[in-house]
Design an enzyme around this catalytic site. Sequence first.
Site, PDB file in Angstrom:
ATOM      1  N   VAL A  53       1.170   1.386  -4.292  1.00  0.00           N
ATOM      2  CA  VAL A  53       1.738   0.474  -5.273  1.00  0.00           C
ATOM      3  C   VAL A  53       3.014  -0.132  -4.704  1.00  0.00           C
ATOM      4  CG1 VAL A  53       2.685   0.265  -7.606  1.00  0.00           C
ATOM      5  CG2 VAL A  53       0.743   1.773  -7.179  1.00  0.00           C
ATOM      6  N   TYR A  54       3.029  -1.453  -4.659  1.00  0.00           N
ATOM      7  CA  TYR A  54       4.153  -2.208  -4.102  1.00  0.00           C
ATOM      8  C   TYR A  54       5.480  -1.748  -4.691  1.00  0.00           C
ATOM      9  CZ  TYR A  54       7.160  -6.168  -2.918  1.00  0.00           C
ATOM     10  OH  TYR A  54       8.185  -6.949  -2.447  1.00  0.00           O
TER      11      TYR A  54
END
Length: 81
Positions: A53-54
Amino acid sequence: MADILLDGDSLDLDAVAAVARGGARVTLTAKAQQRIGAAHAVVQRILEGNEQVYGVNTGFGHLKDIRIPRDRLDALQRNLI
């Protein structure tokens, strides 16, 4: 001086100025505390899983595809601040 109540919905520039310039005290409402708790639970689930997840367990910008090792995630978040 009145307390600034953070509820997650009604913050305005006057309240920010009252805190920054006037030293107003900030209080989280129960609603805001619940929302923070819910967001924390989402992040914890991400960290415990394998999903990439960024910005949570990756770098930022051009480094978005670089997975940060679990033992460095605290440093990543601390360095953002």
